[in-house]
Design an enzyme around this catalytic site. Structure first.
Site, short mmCIF file in Angstrom:
data_model
loop_
_atom_site.label_atom_id
_atom_site.label_comp_id
_atom_site.label_asym_id
_atom_site.label_seq_id
_atom_site.Cartn_x
_atom_site.Cartn_y
_atom_site.Cartn_z
N GLN A 1 0.71 -1.15 0.00
CA GLN A 1 0.14 0.09 -0.06
C GLN A 1 0.96 1.31 0.12
OE1 GLN A 1 -3.71 -0.05 2.44
NE2 GLN A 1 -2.83 1.55 3.59
N SER B 1 1.30 6.37 2.74
CA SER B 1 1.85 7.51 3.76
C SER B 1 3.16 7.84 2.99
CB SER B 1 2.44 6.63 4.77
OG SER B 1 1.22 6.19 5.66
N SER C 1 4.70 -1.40 4.09
CA SER C 1 4.87 -2.73 4.26
C SER C 1 4.87 -3.57 3.48
CB SER C 1 3.79 -3.24 5.41
OG SER C 1 3.53 -2.41 6.34
N GLU D 1 -7.84 -4.79 9.20
CA GLU D 1 -6.70 -5.39 10.01
C GLU D 1 -7.64 -5.61 11.50
OE1 GLU D 1 -5.44 -0.94 10.18
OE2 GLU D 1 -6.23 -2.30 8.83
N GLU E 1 -4.00 8.57 18.20
CA GLU E 1 -4.51 10.02 18.32
C GLU E 1 -5.65 10.16 17.07
OE1 GLU E 1 -0.69 10.23 20.04
OE2 GLU E 1 -1.30 9.56 18.08
#
Length: 373
Positions: free
Chosen positions: A119, A122, A154, A235, A353
């Site tokens: 993926q 980020s 990942s 997940e 957060e």
């Protein structure tokens, strides 16, 4: 027999590939061969991609069945699938937003383990805040050209394909689109990141002048945020499996402390508190599933938050149990590993957060913070 009983019996009698172990949602480079072989065994037995429709080789499994399978594979010490991205994230996205050609091309080899996916979301300045993504895809006559950088990818070093979130328009969510990127395409460079536990499951990815055909676009141009959010949350079905591993970690922690004469009243109280928290986590997880909560529901954000912070605290308790041996002890490697990665649990899969924001806005009904581009 129940579905859980069937799974447990199958796991007890099925031979496992050499080197297979429960490596979690992402295999290392060394784990991939055994993981691929295990995925083929799962596919042949009808246990791969349980939540997929039968048309694509799945079983239309309920959330409860998927959760039971995750828990039983954790008890058996094997991964529930090759990795999380292909079966849990990319597959459902392509079924919802992909073209018929994309589905025919990419779904079957995901199920059998022939294709690994990563993926590409980020970035160095856009981790939890995906609205700040800067990687840009520019339209050209025969498709797109992509330039940018991704990080914390990942499994990127082993993947055949990546699901890329890139900017095709202006700032904010409306300017984002999603693409399929072959990880061997010219201009794609993958650099593994060495973690403090010695593994390299994460990677940084550089994309320089990467040419993609028009059909690489998933969904519509500017519709990337809807596609991206569809990949989040799955997940969290494995939270019951996490509880299994946390109970084992607490057992290891007690044994390690007792051997060293460190299991005093303070540590007993600390372990008791953690033991209760794990049981409460598992009970809340079972209740959410029984009530029909879907993986992306706010209830799973509560569970993700509780799970992450409990895993972090178990890792911290390992320091107290091991004493100076926490600096490194081959005999206690699993406990040392858990200590080292404990704080990462509050970041990966959505930071604590972010989970608190979801709980505040979607459960408590608090006002959202104003968006500042």
């Amino acid at each position: 027999m129940s579905f859980r009983d069937d799974v447990r019996a199958w796991l007890a009698t099925t031979p496992r590939p050499d080197g297979l172990h429960d490596y979690g949602p992402t295999p290392t480079v060394d784990d991939v061969p055994a993981g691929r072989a295990w995925q083929r065994i799962l596919a042949d037995a009808g246990y791969a991609c349980l939540h997929w429709p039968a048309r694509w080789g799945g079983r239309d499994a309920t959330v409860a069945e998927q959760a039971a399978f995750a828990e039983e594979t954790a008890r058996a010490g094997v991964p529930r699938q090759l990795n999380i991205v292909g079966p849990d994230l990319v597959g459902p996205v392509l079924m919802t937003y992909g073209t018929a050609a994309q589905q025919e091309r990419y779904l079957p080899p995901i199920r059998t383990g022939d294709d690994l996916w990563c993926q590409l979301f980020s970035e160095p300045d856009a981790g939890s805040d995906l609205a700040a993504v800067r990687t840009r895809a520019v339209r050209v006559d025969d498709g797109w050209v992509v330039d940018g950088q991704k990080v914390w990818t990942s499994g990127g070093a082993d993947a055949e394909y990546g699901l890329l979130l890139a900017r095709t328009g202006g700032p904010g969510y409306a300017g984002l689109s999603v693409f399929v990127v072959p990880m061997t395409a010219p201009g794609v460079i993958v650099r593994p990141l060495l973690q403090m536990d010695g593994e390299s499951k994460f990677n940084e990815v550089f994309l320089t002048g990467v040419a993609l055909p028009a059909e690489a676009l998933v969904g519509v141009e500017g519709g990337g945020w809807a596609v991206a959010t569809a990949t989040l949350g799955r997940e969290r079905l494995s939270l019951g499996a996490n509880a299994v591993s946390m109970f084992r970690a607490l057992d290891d922690l007690v044994d390690a402390a007792a051997v060293r004469g460190r299991f005093d009243e303070h540590l007993r109280d600390r372990v008791t508190d953690l033991w209760i928290r794990v049981w409460l986590l598992r009970a809340t997880w079972e209740r959410a599933i029984a009530e029909g909560a879907e993986p992306g529901a706010p209830a799973f954000s509560v569970l993700k938050l509780l799970s992450s912070e409990t895993q972090r605290d178990i890792g911290d308790a390992g320091i107290e149990a091991l004493g100076l041996d926490a600096l490194w002890s081959e005999d206690e490697e699993p406990l040392v590993h858990r200590m080292l990665v404990g704080h990462a649990q509050t970041i990966l899969g959505g930071t604590s957060e972010i989970q608190r924001n979801i709980v505040a806005e979607r459960i408590l009904g608090l006002p959202r913070d104003p968006y500042r581009p």
